[in-house]
Structure formats: structure tokens, C-alpha cells
Design a protein around this motif. Structure first.
Motif, PDB file in Angstrom:
ATOM      1  N   THR A  10     -46.155 -27.906  69.380  1.00 62.48           N
ATOM      2  CA  THR A  10     -47.419 -28.108  68.673  1.00 62.48           C
ATOM      3  C   THR A  10     -47.604 -27.002  67.636  1.00 62.48           C
ATOM      4  O   THR A  10     -46.906 -25.980  67.657  1.00 62.48           O
ATOM      5  N   LEU A  11     -48.569 -27.202  66.762  1.00 57.85           N
ATOM      6  CA  LEU A  11     -48.899 -26.175  65.774  1.00 57.85           C
ATOM      7  C   LEU A  11     -49.381 -24.906  66.480  1.00 57.85           C
ATOM      8  O   LEU A  11     -49.079 -23.791  66.044  1.00 57.85           O
ATOM      9  N   ASP A  12     -50.088 -25.069  67.583  1.00 55.24           N
ATOM     10  CA  ASP A  12     -50.528 -23.914  68.359  1.00 55.24           C
ATOM     11  C   ASP A  12     -49.328 -23.151  68.925  1.00 55.24           C
ATOM     12  O   ASP A  12     -49.305 -21.916  68.900  1.00 55.24           O
ATOM     13  N   ASP A  13     -48.325 -23.877  69.415  1.00 53.23           N
ATOM     14  CA  ASP A  13     -47.096 -23.230  69.904  1.00 53.23           C
ATOM     15  C   ASP A  13     -46.431 -22.436  68.778  1.00 53.23           C
ATOM     16  O   ASP A  13     -45.946 -21.324  68.998  1.00 53.23           O
ATOM     17  N   LEU A  14     -46.410 -23.020  67.592  1.00 55.14           N
ATOM     18  CA  LEU A  14     -45.808 -22.344  66.440  1.00 55.14           C
ATOM     19  C   LEU A  14     -46.590 -21.090  66.086  1.00 55.14           C
ATOM     20  O   LEU A  14     -46.012 -20.040  65.793  1.00 55.14           O
ATOM     21  N   PHE A  15     -47.918 -21.181  66.138  1.00 56.45           N
ATOM     22  CA  PHE A  15     -48.764 -20.024  65.865  1.00 56.45           C
ATOM     23  C   PHE A  15     -48.453 -18.897  66.846  1.00 56.45           C
ATOM     24  O   PHE A  15     -48.229 -17.751  66.450  1.00 56.45           O
ATOM     25  N   LEU A 127     -51.841 -20.958  59.532  1.00 55.90           N
ATOM     26  CA  LEU A 127     -51.838 -21.679  60.807  1.00 55.90           C
ATOM     27  C   LEU A 127     -53.153 -21.484  61.551  1.00 55.90           C
ATOM     28  O   LEU A 127     -53.703 -22.443  62.116  1.00 55.90           O
ATOM     29  N   ALA A 128     -53.652 -20.254  61.565  1.00 54.89           N
ATOM     30  CA  ALA A 128     -54.921 -19.984  62.249  1.00 54.89           C
ATOM     31  C   ALA A 128     -56.046 -20.825  61.644  1.00 54.89           C
ATOM     32  O   ALA A 128     -56.856 -21.412  62.376  1.00 54.89           O
ATOM     33  N   LYS A 129     -56.090 -20.896  60.329  1.00 56.83           N
ATOM     34  CA  LYS A 129     -57.127 -21.704  59.671  1.00 56.83           C
ATOM     35  C   LYS A 129     -56.972 -23.173  60.046  1.00 56.83           C
ATOM     36  O   LYS A 129     -57.962 -23.859  60.329  1.00 56.83           O
ATOM     37  N   GLN A 130     -55.747 -23.669  60.040  1.00 57.39           N
ATOM     38  CA  GLN A 130     -55.505 -25.075  60.383  1.00 57.39           C
ATOM     39  C   GLN A 130     -55.919 -25.365  61.827  1.00 57.39           C
ATOM     40  O   GLN A 130     -56.393 -26.461  62.135  1.00 57.39           O
ATOM     41  N   LEU A 131     -55.761 -24.386  62.684  1.00 51.63           N
ATOM     42  CA  LEU A 131     -56.133 -24.548  64.096  1.00 51.63           C
ATOM     43  C   LEU A 131     -57.624 -24.317  64.341  1.00 51.63           C
ATOM     44  O   LEU A 131     -58.078 -24.362  65.479  1.00 51.63           O
ATOM     45  N   GLY A 132     -58.365 -24.052  63.255  1.00 52.93           N
ATOM     46  CA  GLY A 132     -59.799 -23.810  63.398  1.00 52.93           C
ATOM     47  C   GLY A 132     -60.119 -22.435  63.952  1.00 52.93           C
ATOM     48  O   GLY A 132     -61.200 -22.206  64.493  1.00 52.93           O
TER      49      GLY A 132
END
Length: 167
Positions: A10-15, A127-132
Motif C-alpha cells: 500500500t501507499l502507507d507501506d511505501l511511506f 506521500l504524507a500529504k496523499q495519505l492525509g
């Protein structure tokens, strides 16, 4: 996927993985900067390295804050890119006999490090912005701005002094 890291699905995993990558990288920088400080003969370069060491220690603390804010354990994963940049720097430094050329070589290596850091922090902010996670993004943005400022300072030192003296 690395040997000791979990799959990035997930994008969170990537972050989180990218956070772990730069955490490891910053720790390696903290270990290597004292040698560069010791070997630098140009006073402005030595001062810039000393300032960046202090900044890097603060950046490690900020990363730990982001891990905590994001509910993740503080840990690094081996960053082959940073290991490679630092290994190359050591090799080049070992090949320099002239102290002025050594300053130029260390400065060039330091800028390679800065550019890697800027790419990682820029990615983390996005990534942080995309994840809110604007809270995480703002902490990471502070470090990104420091990295850009350090790169600009190193460029000025290179162009105004160090590279000219190494000719």
C-alpha cells in the motif's frame, strides 16, 4: 522486498519503508560526518560540515517523531543507495593526497548525499500529504528545507572557494 522488511503493498507501506530508509541513511551520515569534519582543511567547509552534523542529529529526532505520529516503531532498513554513496566517498577520499583536492572531493560527496536526502524527503512529504497526514508532511518539510539550504551552502562554498583552490 528486502530480507528483513515486509512487503510493500500500500501507499502507507511505501511511506513507512521510505521513512525507515531515510532513518538508516541519516544515522549513517551522522557516523560519517565527523571524519569529514576532521579531514576538511577549508574553514568554511569544516564549519558547514559541523553545522550539518548538528542539523542531522535534529533530523533523526524529527524522523523519530514522525514514526511516533504515524504509530510505527522507530527502525531503519538498510539503504543500499546511501551505503554506496558513502563507500564511494571514502574511496575517493582515500585517493586524494592534496588537502585542497580532498576538500573538493568531500564537498562533491556531501552534495551527492544532500541530493539523495532531498529526493527522499520530497517523496515523504508527497506521500504524507496523499495519505492525509499533513502533520507528518509539515515535520518532513522542515527537514527538506534544511537539506536544500545545505546543498545551496555547499554549492556556494564550492564555487567561491574550494574548487578554485583545488585547481
Amino acid at each position: 522486498m528486502g530480507l528483513f522488511s515486509k512487503p510493500i503493498k500500500t501507499l502507507d507501506d511505501l511511506f513507512v519503508h521510505t521513512l525507515q530508509d531515510i532513518y538508516y541513511a541519516e544515522q549513517q551520515i551522522t557516523k560519517n560526518l565527523p571524519t569529514m569534519i576532521e579531514k576538511a582543511s577549508d574553514p568554511q567547509l569544516k564549519s558547514a560540515f559541523e553545522q550539518h552534523l548538528a542539523e542531522t542529529k535534529n533530523q533523526v529526532q524529527r524522523l523519530e517523531k514522525v514514526f511516533n505520529m504515524h504509530g510505527q516503531p522507530v527502525k531503519g532498513v538498510t539503504c543500499a543507495a546511501m551505503d554506496g554513496i558513502l563507500a564511494e566517498a571514502k574511496e575517493v577520499m582515500g585517493d586524494c593526497d592534496d588537502p585542497q583536492v580532498l576538500d573538493a572531493a568531500m564537498l562533491a560527496s556531501a552534495q551527492a548525499v544532500e541530493h539523495y536526502e532531498m529526493t527522499r524527503y520530497g517523496t515523504l512529504v508527497a506521500l504524507a500529504k496523499q495519505l492525509g497526514r499533513q502533520d507528518c508532511a509539515s515535520v518532513l518539510q522542515e527537514t527538506l528545507e534544511e537539506e536544500k539550504a545545505t546543498d545551496a551552502k555547499l554549492t556556494t562554498i564550492a564555487e567561491s572557494r574550494v574548487n578554485k583552490q583545488a585547481v
